[in-house]
Enzyme design. Structure first.
Site, mmCIF file in Angstrom:
data_model
loop_
_atom_site.group_PDB
_atom_site.id
_atom_site.type_symbol
_atom_site.label_atom_id
_atom_site.label_comp_id
_atom_site.label_asym_id
_atom_site.label_seq_id
_atom_site.Cartn_x
_atom_site.Cartn_y
_atom_site.Cartn_z
ATOM 1 N N ASP A 1 -11.167 -5.820 11.116
ATOM 2 C CA ASP A 1 -10.968 -7.425 11.194
ATOM 3 C C ASP A 1 -12.301 -7.921 12.501
ATOM 4 O O ASP A 1 -12.670 -9.097 12.092
ATOM 5 C CB ASP A 1 -9.852 -7.949 11.788
ATOM 6 C CG ASP A 1 -8.836 -6.905 13.013
ATOM 7 O OD1 ASP A 1 -9.776 -6.158 13.343
ATOM 8 O OD2 ASP A 1 -7.722 -6.977 13.252
ATOM 9 N N ASP B 1 0.897 -1.131 -0.012
ATOM 10 C CA ASP B 1 0.040 -0.012 0.059
ATOM 11 C C ASP B 1 0.759 1.162 -0.238
ATOM 12 O O ASP B 1 0.252 2.341 -0.266
ATOM 13 C CB ASP B 1 -0.794 0.047 1.299
ATOM 14 C CG ASP B 1 -2.296 -0.058 0.827
ATOM 15 O OD1 ASP B 1 -2.633 -0.661 -0.259
ATOM 16 O OD2 ASP B 1 -3.126 0.263 1.524
#
Length: 668
Positions: free
Chosen positions: A382, A71
Site C-alpha cells: 500500500d 483469498d
C-alpha cells in the site's frame, strides 16, 4: 456542480458541502472492495457485517457495487455472503427509516439492546434484530461445524464450484454475482434497488506466486472493470466496517471539486478501532500518527496510502500519469440502471470475468504489479503503491470527518502488535533499499518535504541499533563502573537533559491535546521501546539478509479471533507475555539486564562518598531506573502474575542464560 471548500490546518482543503445538494443522477459509480484471506483468522460473520455496512452507505444503491475477495477460497465465507445478501433486503430499508449509525448490524445491535425511545415502530425494530440474530446463529453454527451442509448447498448454484476445489491454495477462479444490480427484480423489501454484490475467489495454484493482498486487489480491479467499471474504488479490510454512512459523499466532495478534484488519485481516511482499551495498552490507536503526523504529511504534498479506508480514482491505478488522465468522472457504470445497459446475463459476466483472475493472467500481462494496479514485491504494498502513484504526478488527500468513517479491530496481544510493526517496518525499510527510494526515485516528481516524510517511516528498522545501545550498554557499563555521560555538575550535561526532557514533554503535550491520558502516554513510550528492540530489530536483520538472498519476505494475516481469557486480560490492561517467542525472550532479557545494571548502579551511588551531582554514574543510574520503570509489566509477568499471560518459565530460563553471557562478556 461546484463543491464548497475551506482551508483548514493540516490539509489544503476540507469539504463543507451539504449532502443534499448533489444531483443524484450525475454521481459516479463506486466499487467497494472488501478483502479477506482466512475464515479461521477472519470469521465470516465479521466479514459480512463489514459488507452489509458498505451496502448501506447513504448513496444511490444502483451506483454501488460491493466485491468480496475471499483469498481463503472458503465456501463458509461464500455461504455467509449469501445470507448477508438476503438479509440486506430488510437491513437497508431499516437503516434508511431509522437513520441507523453505524450500519454494521453487529456493531449496531451490540450497543442498542432495545429500540430507542424516539422510534415509533418498535415491532419492526425488534423483528429486524431477530432476523439478524437468526442469521448470526446460522452462520456461526455452520462456521463452527467447519462445512456447509448439503441442504444449504442446494440453495444456490455457486456451491457447485467447491466440487472442484482441492484446497484453499489449489482451486479455480470463482466469480458469483449474488445480487445483480441490472436486474429490475433486485430490490429490497420496499421495492428500492439494491447494490450489486459479487463474490470473488481468484485462482490459486501451488506453482504460481499469488502476491498476497496486492494480488487479490489487482484481481478485483480487473474483474470489477468487466462487471461495473465504476470510476471510484473504495477498499477496506474485512474488519473495517463503515461507521459513517456519509463517507462516500465526503470523499466525492474532493474528487468532484471543479478546480483541484481531477488532480487527486486517492483519499485516505484515518484508521480507527472500536476495541481500544481506556489507556490503549498496546498503543494500537496510533493517536498521534492519525491526528498529527498524517495531517502534516497531507500539507507536505499528499498523505500515504494505508491499505484500507481509501478511495481511489480507477485511472490512477491503471498506471496512467496525471497528465494523461481525464478530468471528468463518468456518472454511469456498466451495471448502472440509468441509461443504456449492456445486454449480457449475470452468468455470462461471471464466465467472462474468470479469466481476469487466473494465475496466468499476469504472466501474459506483466505490467500488472509493476506499472498497473498495486505494486508487487513489497511487504507494504500500500505504501509503495501510494508513493509510485504520487511520483506519476497525482495528489492525495487525508480526510478526517468529525465522525470516524471506518472502525476496525485493533491487535489485542503484545505479540500481534509486535508482529504487525515488524511487517510494517521491514516493508518500509525494503522501499528505502529499493529503486523506489523516495530520495532517489522522487527527485523532481514529488516535493522534498514529502520525500522526507516517507523517510521518517523507512528508517524505523535502523532505529533499532540506537535503541538497543541505550537498552544494553549503559546498564552493562554500570557493572564495571564505566561512565558514559558527563557529571551532573558539568555544562555538557545540558544537551542530554534537553533532548530527554523536551522530547518527553512534547510527546506528553501531544497526547493531552488530543484527549489522551498520562497512562496512555506511558503505554505509548513503553510500546515504542518494545518495538524498537524487537520488531525493528527483526525487520532490520531480515531485510539485510534478504538483500544478500538469504531470506524471503512473507505476508502474515493478523489474527482477528482471540481467546476469551486473552481478551479478558486485554480489557483489564494486562500485557500478554504467555508465548514462547524470540521477541518475548529479547524483551525479558533486556529487562533483566536493566534491572541488574540499575541495582549495581544504586549500590555504587550508595557506597561512594561522592555527592550525586559530582558522581559520573548518576545520570547513567537514572537512565537505568527509567528503563526499569518502563519494564515494570515484564517484572510483574515474571515474578508476580499467576495467569496464563505471565512469562513462561522456559522463556525466563533462556533469558537468564543470555543475561549471564552478556554480563560475563561485559565483566571479563
Amino acid at each position: 456542480m461546484k463543491m464548497k471548500m475551506n482551508q483548514v490546518p493540516g490539509g489544503e482543503f476540507y469539504s463543507l458541502a451539504r449532502h443534499n445538494s448533489y444531483d443524484e443522477k450525475s454521481l459516479p459509480g463506486v466499487d467497494i472492495f472488501v478483502c479477506t484471506a482466512d475464515p479461521k483468522s477472519e470469521p465470516p460473520l465479521m466479514v459480512i457485517n463489514t459488507v452489509l455496512s458498505m451496502m448501506a452507505h447513504n448513496y444511490p444503491p444502483e451506483k454501488l457495487s460491493v466485491y468480496l475477495s475471499d483469498d481463503g477460497g472458503s465456501d463458509l465465507t461464500f455461504y455467509a455472503l449469501l445470507e448477508a445478501s438476503r438479509f440486506s433486503k430488510e437491513w437497508l430499508p431499516f437503516c434508511k427509516k431509522f437513520r441507523v449509525e453505524p450500519r454494521s448490524p453487529g456493531a449496531y445491535f451490540r450497543t442498542a439492546n432495545s429500540p430507542p425511545l424516539d422510534y415509533d415502530d418498535h415491532d419492526h425494530w425488534i423483528s429486524i434484530k431477530n432476523l439478524y440474530e437468526d442469521m448470526k446463529t446460522r452462520i456461526e453454527s455452520t462456521t463452527s461445524l467447519g462445512r456447509v451442509s448439503q441442504a444449504i448447498r442446494g440453495e444456490h448454484k455457486g456451491f457447485r464450484e467447491w466440487n472442484f476445489v482441492s484446497s484453499k491454495r489449489d482451486h479455480q477462479t470463482i466469480v458469483q454475482i449474488l445480487i445483480d444490480g441490472r436486474d429490475p427484480k433486485a430490490v429490497d423489501s420496499e421495492g428500492q434497488p439494491l447494490p450489486t454484490v459479487v463474490y470473488l475467489s481468484r485462482e490459486k495454484r501451488p506453482q504460481y506466486h499469488h502476491n498476497y493482498k496486492a494480488g487479490a486487489m489487482n484481481a478485483l480491479i480487473r474483474v470489477s472493470s468487466r462487471i461495473s467499471n465504476a470510476p471510484i474504488i473504495l477498499n477496506v479490510d474485512c474488519d473495517m466496517y463503515s461507521n459513517n454512512s456519509q463517507t462516500v459523499r465526503d470523499a466525492l466532495c474532493f474528487f468532484l471539486d471543479e478546480k483541484k478534484g481531477h488532480e487527486i488519485a486517492f483519499i485516505q481516511f484515518p484508521q480507527a478501532f472500536e476495541n481500544i482499551t481506556k489507556n490503549d495498552i498496546y498503543s494500537a490507536a496510533m493517536r498521534i500518527s492519525m491526528e498529527v503526523e498524517y495531517r502534516g504529511f497531507d500539507a507536505n504534498g499528499g498523505t500515504f496510502y494505508m491499505g484500507t479506508g481509501c478511495f481511489h480514482r480507477r485511472e490512477s491505478l491503471s498506471g496512467k500519469k496525471y497528465k494523461e488522465a481525464t478530468k471528468v468522472l463518468d456518472g454511469k457504470s456498466k451495471i448502472d440502471r440509468v441509461g443504456k445497459v449492456e445486454e449480457i446475463s449475470a452468468e455470462a459476466l461471471e464466465e467472462t470475468s474468470k479469466s481476469l483472475a487466473n494465475c496466468t493472467y499476469e504472466l501474459e500481462n506483466p505490467k500488472w504489479g509493476k506499472e498497473m494496479g498495486l505494486m508487487y514485491g513489497c511487504l507494504v504494498e500500500d505504501i509503495l503503491t501510494g508513493l509510485v502513484t504520487q511520483c506519476r504526478g497525482w495528489r492525495s488527500m487525508f480526510c478526517t470527518p468529525e465522525r470516524k468513517a471506518f472502525l476496525g479491530a485493533a491487535t489485542t496481544t503484545l505479540l500481534q502488535s509486535l508482529g504487525q510493526y515488524k511487517r510494517w517496518s521491514e516493508g518500509n525499510f525494503q522501499i528505502l533499499l529499493s529503486r523506489y527510494c523516495p530520495l532517489i526515485n522522487g527527485v523532481g516528481k514529488i516535493p522534498l518535504r514529502l520525500r522526507l516524510s516517507y523517510l521518517c517511516f523507512e528508517l524505523w528498522s535502523p532505529h533499532c541499533m540506537a535503541s538497543l545501545y541505550y537498552a544494553i550498554v549503559p546498564s552493562l557499563s554500570l557493572l564495571r563502573r564505566i561512565s558514559l555521560f558527563p557529571e551532573m555538575s558539568k555544562i555538557w550535561i545540558v544537551p542530554f537533559l534537553y533532548v530527554f526532557l523536551a522530547n518527553r514533554a512534547y510527546s506528553l503535550g501531544e497526547i493531552f491535546i488530543w484527549g489522551g491520558t498520562y497512562q496512555e502516554w506511558l503505554n505509548d513510550q513503553r510500546m515504542s521501546q518494545y518495538r524498537r528492540t524487537t520488531s525493528f530489530l527483526f525487520s532490520f536483520v531480515n531485510q539485510i539478509l534478504r538483500q544478500f538472498g538469504y531470506n524471503e519476505s512473507a505476508f502474515g494475516v493478523t489474527e482477528k479471533v482471540v481467546d476469551d481469557d486473552v481478551y479478558k486480560r486485554y480489557e483489564q490492561e494486562l500485557m500478554e507475555f504467555g508465548t514462547n517467542s524470540p521477541m518475548i525472550t529479547i524483551l525479558v532479557t533486556l529487562a533483566l539486564i536493566n534491572a541488574l545494571g540499575f541495582i549495581w548502579g544504586l549500590k555504587s551511588l550508595v557506597l561512594t562518598e561522592q555527592s550525586l551531582v559530582l558522581n559520573p554514574l548518576t545520570l547513567q543510574t537514572i537512565l537505568g531506573g527509567l528503563l526499569v520503570f518502563i519494564n515494570l509489566p515484564i517484572y510483574q509477568a515474571i515474578f508476580l502474575r499467576k495467569d496464563k499471560g505471565r512469562v513462561p518459565i522456559s522463556v525466563t530460563c533462556q533469558s537468564i542464560m543470555f543475561v549471564l553471557v552478556a554480563c560475563s562478556i561485559a565483566l571479563y
